[in-house]
Design a protein around this motif. Structure first.
Motif, PDB file in Angstrom:
ATOM      1  N   THR A 291       0.885  -1.361   0.066  1.00  0.00           N
ATOM      2  CA  THR A 291      -0.078   0.020  -0.067  1.00  0.00           C
ATOM      3  C   THR A 291       0.766   1.324  -0.025  1.00  0.00           C
ATOM      4  OG1 THR A 291      -1.630  -1.318   1.194  1.00  0.00           O
ATOM      5  CG2 THR A 291      -1.978   1.232   1.134  1.00  0.00           C
ATOM      6  N   ALA A 292       1.838   1.186   0.739  1.00  0.00           N
ATOM      7  CA  ALA A 292       2.952   2.433   0.825  1.00  0.00           C
ATOM      8  C   ALA A 292       3.297   2.892  -0.508  1.00  0.00           C
ATOM      9  CB  ALA A 292       3.960   2.152   1.781  1.00  0.00           C
ATOM     10  N   ALA A 293       3.863   1.932  -1.040  1.00  0.00           N
ATOM     11  CA  ALA A 293       4.436   2.139  -2.539  1.00  0.00           C
ATOM     12  C   ALA A 293       3.340   2.773  -3.460  1.00  0.00           C
ATOM     13  CB  ALA A 293       5.396   0.966  -3.192  1.00  0.00           C
ATOM     14  N   THR A 294       2.246   2.092  -3.459  1.00  0.00           N
ATOM     15  CA  THR A 294       1.043   2.393  -4.209  1.00  0.00           C
ATOM     16  C   THR A 294       0.522   3.863  -4.012  1.00  0.00           C
ATOM     17  OG1 THR A 294       0.579   0.008  -4.572  1.00  0.00           O
ATOM     18  CG2 THR A 294      -1.076   1.735  -5.174  1.00  0.00           C
ATOM     19  N   LEU A 295       0.346   4.095  -2.836  1.00  0.00           N
ATOM     20  CA  LEU A 295       0.002   5.482  -2.571  1.00  0.00           C
ATOM     21  C   LEU A 295       0.982   6.643  -2.761  1.00  0.00           C
ATOM     22  CD1 LEU A 295      -2.005   4.974   1.001  1.00  0.00           C
ATOM     23  CD2 LEU A 295      -2.831   5.268  -1.497  1.00  0.00           C
ATOM     24  N   GLY A 296       2.102   6.213  -2.513  1.00  0.00           N
ATOM     25  CA  GLY A 296       3.260   7.209  -3.099  1.00  0.00           C
ATOM     26  C   GLY A 296       3.135   7.518  -4.440  1.00  0.00           C
ATOM     27  N   LEU A 297       3.294   6.363  -5.210  1.00  0.00           N
ATOM     28  CA  LEU A 297       2.838   6.674  -6.793  1.00  0.00           C
ATOM     29  C   LEU A 297       1.835   7.413  -7.280  1.00  0.00           C
ATOM     30  CD1 LEU A 297       3.884   5.907  -9.861  1.00  0.00           C
ATOM     31  CD2 LEU A 297       2.718   3.828  -9.590  1.00  0.00           C
ATOM     32  N   LEU A 298       0.607   6.984  -6.646  1.00  0.00           N
ATOM     33  CA  LEU A 298      -0.468   7.754  -7.131  1.00  0.00           C
ATOM     34  C   LEU A 298      -0.537   9.232  -6.588  1.00  0.00           C
ATOM     35  CD1 LEU A 298      -3.034   4.786  -6.320  1.00  0.00           C
ATOM     36  CD2 LEU A 298      -1.989   5.585  -8.415  1.00  0.00           C
ATOM     37  N   GLY A 299      -0.046   9.346  -5.340  1.00  0.00           N
ATOM     38  CA  GLY A 299       0.007  10.737  -4.850  1.00  0.00           C
ATOM     39  C   GLY A 299       1.016  11.759  -5.642  1.00  0.00           C
ATOM     40  N   GLY A 300       1.924  10.956  -6.252  1.00  0.00           N
ATOM     41  CA  GLY A 300       2.862  11.952  -7.104  1.00  0.00           C
ATOM     42  C   GLY A 300       2.187  12.116  -8.435  1.00  0.00           C
ATOM     43  N   LEU A 301       1.335  11.348  -8.862  1.00  0.00           N
ATOM     44  CA  LEU A 301       0.957  11.227 -10.177  1.00  0.00           C
ATOM     45  C   LEU A 301      -0.356  12.377 -10.107  1.00  0.00           C
ATOM     46  CD1 LEU A 301       0.525   7.695 -11.583  1.00  0.00           C
ATOM     47  CD2 LEU A 301       2.132   9.695 -12.508  1.00  0.00           C
ATOM     48  N   ARG A 302      -1.009  12.292  -9.116  1.00  0.00           N
ATOM     49  CA  ARG A 302      -2.252  13.343  -8.857  1.00  0.00           C
ATOM     50  C   ARG A 302      -1.758  14.642  -8.611  1.00  0.00           C
ATOM     51  NH1 ARG A 302      -4.223  12.377  -2.982  1.00  0.00           N
ATOM     52  NH2 ARG A 302      -2.196  13.229  -2.587  1.00  0.00           N
ATOM     53  N   THR A 303      -0.612  14.921  -7.856  1.00  0.00           N
ATOM     54  CA  THR A 303       0.194  16.137  -7.700  1.00  0.00           C
ATOM     55  C   THR A 303       0.564  16.921  -9.330  1.00  0.00           C
ATOM     56  OG1 THR A 303       0.918  15.406  -5.687  1.00  0.00           O
ATOM     57  CG2 THR A 303       2.087  17.653  -6.880  1.00  0.00           C
ATOM     58  N   LEU A 304       0.938  16.097 -10.223  1.00  0.00           N
ATOM     59  CA  LEU A 304       1.297  16.423 -11.510  1.00  0.00           C
ATOM     60  C   LEU A 304      -0.071  16.786 -12.294  1.00  0.00           C
ATOM     61  CD1 LEU A 304       3.783  13.888 -12.846  1.00  0.00           C
ATOM     62  CD2 LEU A 304       4.027  16.365 -12.085  1.00  0.00           C
ATOM     63  N   CYS A 305      -1.228  16.092 -11.802  1.00  0.00           N
ATOM     64  CA  CYS A 305      -2.465  16.372 -12.389  1.00  0.00           C
ATOM     65  C   CYS A 305      -3.138  17.699 -12.074  1.00  0.00           C
ATOM     66  CB  CYS A 305      -3.325  15.224 -12.057  1.00  0.00           C
ATOM     67  SG  CYS A 305      -5.164  15.476 -12.915  1.00  0.00           S
ATOM     68  N   PHE A 306      -3.044  17.908 -10.684  1.00  0.00           N
ATOM     69  CA  PHE A 306      -3.449  19.256 -10.257  1.00  0.00           C
ATOM     70  C   PHE A 306      -2.541  20.293 -10.877  1.00  0.00           C
ATOM     71  CE2 PHE A 306      -5.315  17.286  -6.189  1.00  0.00           C
ATOM     72  CZ  PHE A 306      -6.314  16.539  -7.040  1.00  0.00           C
ATOM     73  N   ALA A 307      -1.258  20.129 -11.050  1.00  0.00           N
ATOM     74  CA  ALA A 307      -0.568  21.189 -11.850  1.00  0.00           C
ATOM     75  C   ALA A 307      -0.898  21.432 -12.919  1.00  0.00           C
ATOM     76  CB  ALA A 307       1.070  20.707 -11.525  1.00  0.00           C
ATOM     77  N   LEU A 308      -1.308  20.541 -13.818  1.00  0.00           N
ATOM     78  CA  LEU A 308      -1.902  20.838 -15.162  1.00  0.00           C
ATOM     79  C   LEU A 308      -3.132  21.553 -15.073  1.00  0.00           C
ATOM     80  CD1 LEU A 308      -1.753  20.418 -18.202  1.00  0.00           C
ATOM     81  CD2 LEU A 308      -2.897  18.095 -17.865  1.00  0.00           C
ATOM     82  N   PHE A 309      -3.993  21.231 -14.181  1.00  0.00           N
ATOM     83  CA  PHE A 309      -5.224  22.194 -14.071  1.00  0.00           C
ATOM     84  C   PHE A 309      -4.831  23.712 -13.662  1.00  0.00           C
ATOM     85  CE2 PHE A 309      -8.062  18.734 -13.342  1.00  0.00           C
ATOM     86  CZ  PHE A 309      -8.949  18.894 -13.925  1.00  0.00           C
ATOM     87  N   THR A 310      -3.462  23.725 -12.799  1.00  0.00           N
ATOM     88  CA  THR A 310      -3.312  25.259 -12.229  1.00  0.00           C
ATOM     89  C   THR A 310      -2.810  25.934 -13.660  1.00  0.00           C
ATOM     90  OG1 THR A 310      -2.558  24.175 -10.353  1.00  0.00           O
ATOM     91  CG2 THR A 310      -1.732  26.271 -10.994  1.00  0.00           C
ATOM     92  N   ALA A 311      -1.883  25.142 -14.449  1.00  0.00           N
ATOM     93  CA  ALA A 311      -1.354  25.846 -15.762  1.00  0.00           C
ATOM     94  C   ALA A 311      -2.355  26.011 -16.606  1.00  0.00           C
ATOM     95  CB  ALA A 311      -0.486  24.833 -16.467  1.00  0.00           C
ATOM     96  N   HIS A 312      -3.404  25.478 -16.936  1.00  0.00           N
ATOM     97  CA  HIS A 312      -4.528  25.801 -17.928  1.00  0.00           C
ATOM     98  C   HIS A 312      -5.220  26.945 -17.253  1.00  0.00           C
ATOM     99  CE1 HIS A 312      -8.428  25.297 -19.786  1.00  0.00           C
ATOM    100  NE2 HIS A 312      -7.793  24.869 -20.830  1.00  0.00           N
ATOM    101  N   ALA A 313      -5.582  26.967 -15.679  1.00  0.00           N
ATOM    102  CA  ALA A 313      -6.129  28.062 -15.353  1.00  0.00           C
ATOM    103  C   ALA A 313      -5.555  29.394 -15.401  1.00  0.00           C
ATOM    104  CB  ALA A 313      -6.575  27.701 -13.745  1.00  0.00           C
ATOM    105  N   PHE A 314      -4.245  29.309 -15.332  1.00  0.00           N
ATOM    106  CA  PHE A 314      -3.274  30.538 -15.711  1.00  0.00           C
ATOM    107  C   PHE A 314      -3.064  30.984 -16.962  1.00  0.00           C
ATOM    108  CE2 PHE A 314      -1.909  29.927 -10.880  1.00  0.00           C
ATOM    109  CZ  PHE A 314      -2.420  31.324 -10.307  1.00  0.00           C
ATOM    110  N   GLY A 315      -3.525  29.960 -17.817  1.00  0.00           N
ATOM    111  CA  GLY A 315      -3.159  30.239 -19.174  1.00  0.00           C
ATOM    112  C   GLY A 315      -2.029  29.902 -19.905  1.00  0.00           C
ATOM    113  N   ALA A 316      -1.210  29.239 -18.870  1.00  0.00           N
ATOM    114  CA  ALA A 316       0.087  28.597 -19.494  1.00  0.00           C
ATOM    115  C   ALA A 316      -0.107  27.247 -20.436  1.00  0.00           C
ATOM    116  CB  ALA A 316       0.855  28.241 -18.471  1.00  0.00           C
ATOM    117  N   VAL A 317      -1.196  26.699 -20.357  1.00  0.00           N
ATOM    118  CA  VAL A 317      -1.563  25.799 -21.166  1.00  0.00           C
ATOM    119  C   VAL A 317      -2.919  25.946 -21.840  1.00  0.00           C
ATOM    120  CG1 VAL A 317      -2.468  23.100 -21.130  1.00  0.00           C
ATOM    121  CG2 VAL A 317      -0.255  23.953 -19.911  1.00  0.00           C
TER     122      VAL A 317
END
Length: 417
Positions: A291-317
């Motif tokens: 579970t620890a490794a799985t949650l670590g991987l998924l949390g990292g991917l989730r953070t990247l996903c939220f970063a893409l939302f942020t970039a889109h909202a600011f017009g960078a994407v």
């Protein structure tokens, strides 16, 4: 997946043989779908419908109050573990009563319309209370019946069933509203909520425990166990960022110019992918890497996903396709992490009060989600979508690091192997 060595065995009535095992999986699939249809009618379909009808983002954010019964259900979970509504139907009896009530709530929204915010919140709150009670009974049944090696599979089945519920309660409801309106949408949702009731009559339950040795479920009994404290902290931190994004995702898509029917198709495709494929992949990851490794991987991917939302909202994407990708991938990650989290929760749930133990942990991970959802609309109005999504990105990264560190120490590592 193996339970912590100090935790009592959670499986007391394991299914014997392959046929019984698959029968259990089918029953659990139907039980979880019964909850998902009305849940996602309220959580996924109503917010964009209300936004198109002119309801403010702040008012839509208040719909997150409907998560309150899901957060507080641990208060009456011992009652559900203890009381049998019918002599020969313990958790099955709770499922039947609550599902009938939920169908009634769906029909009660017929005269309200999409702009009656107080009415929708009132009826929705009652529906959420019934769904939360049903969830306690279903989760308790799953914890008692699933073998330790089947916990990840059982939670993957839950994810797939919820995905089908998203398609019916969320996607199909949006499409029906687009074509036949409010009344047709609600009548269809009520009709689709009837068949899963049949699963309650296939639930296999043992005879009630009697005599002085019968355990009395309680919250205090859970808190007295030292082996669950680290897992409780994980539940309280891992999903701290998600409510900020999920509560405003539908409104952001509408404000970005995406039509309601396309939002419905997007949520349906991503839900099907996540529920039927992502949940299965998550089960394999948990069984192989823990579970620890799985949650670590998924949390990292989730953070990247939220970063893409942020970039889109600011017009960078720019453009809608990156936004579609971020929304779909966020759904995939959410289903996968629930499989991992719930397998962890099942591993430390006791046989004496399975519904209570599991519910306390499940409620804990919803607390921070609810807080984020409640303030998301206000933050979006005050700071804008970009700042809101940026904050979620930061919190997601911090929560992922904290979770990996918590699960990598002491007794928690025994429950995540």
């Amino acid at each position: 997946m193996s339970a912590a060595s100090s935790a009592p065995a959670a499986v007391t009535v394991p299914p014997d043989g392959r046929r019984e095992r698959f029968s259990l999986f089918a029953v659990l699939a139907a039980l979880y779908m019964a909850q998902a249809i009305p849940s996602y009618l309220i959580a996924a379909a109503l917010p964009p419908i209300m936004r198109e009808a002119g309801v403010s983002r702040a008012a839509i954010g208040y719909l997150s109050l409907l998560f309150l019964p899901l957060v507080l259900k641990f208060l009456w979970a011992p009652l559900i573990d203890r009381v049998r509504p019918f002599a020969r139907a313990h958790r099955a009896g709770w499922v039947v009563m609550t599902q009938v009530g939920v169908i009634g709530c769906i029909l009660a929204m017929l005269p309200l319309g999409p702009t009656n915010v107080p009415g929708i919140i009132g009826v929705g709150f009652l529906a959420a209370l019934l769904i939360a009670t049903q969830d306690i009974a279903t989760d308790g049944y799953a914890v008692k019946r699933l073998r330790p090696e089947d916990r990840a599979i059982g939670n993957a089945i839950q994810g797939g069933s919820v995905a089908l519920g998203v398609v019916v309660g969320g996607t199909l409801s949006l499409v029906l509203y687009h074509h036949v309106g409010w009344t047709g949408m609600l009548l269809s949702a009520a009709a689709f909520s009837v068949p899963p009731l049949l699963a309650a009559f296939a639930m296999r339950e043992g005879a009630p425990e009697t005599g002085a040795t019968a355990p009395r479920p309680s919250i205090r009994a859970f808190l007295r166990r030292p082996d669950v404290h680290t897992i409780l902290w994980v539940a309280l931190t891992y999903r701290v960022s998600e409510g900020l994004v999920k509560a405003m995702e539908g409104a952001y898509l509408v404000d970005a110019g995406v039509p309601l029917d396309k939002i419905g198709y997007l949520s349906g495709v991503s839900a099907m992918t996540a529920g039927l494929a992502g949940s299965g992949v998550a089960a394999l990851l948990v069984r192989r890497y823990g579970t620890a490794a799985t949650l670590g991987l998924l949390g990292g991917l989730r953070t990247l996903c939220f970063a893409l939302f942020t970039a889109h909202a600011f017009g960078a994407v720019v453009g809608l396709w990156p936004l579609f990708g971020a929304a779909g991938f966020q759904t995939l990650i959410r289903y996968m992490e629930i499989v991992a989290l719930y397998s962890l929760f099942m591993a430390v749930s006791s046989a004496e009060q399975p519904g209570t133990d599991f519910t306390i942990l499940a409620c804990a991970q919803l607390v921070v989600y609810l807080v984020g959802s409640l303030i998301s609309g206000k933050l979006a109005d005050l700071l804008g979508y970009g700042a809101l999504f940026g904050l979620a990105t930061l919190l997601s990264g911090l929560a992922t690091v904290a979770t990996v560190r918590l699960l990598g120490t002491g007794r928690a590592s025994q429950a995540t192997g």
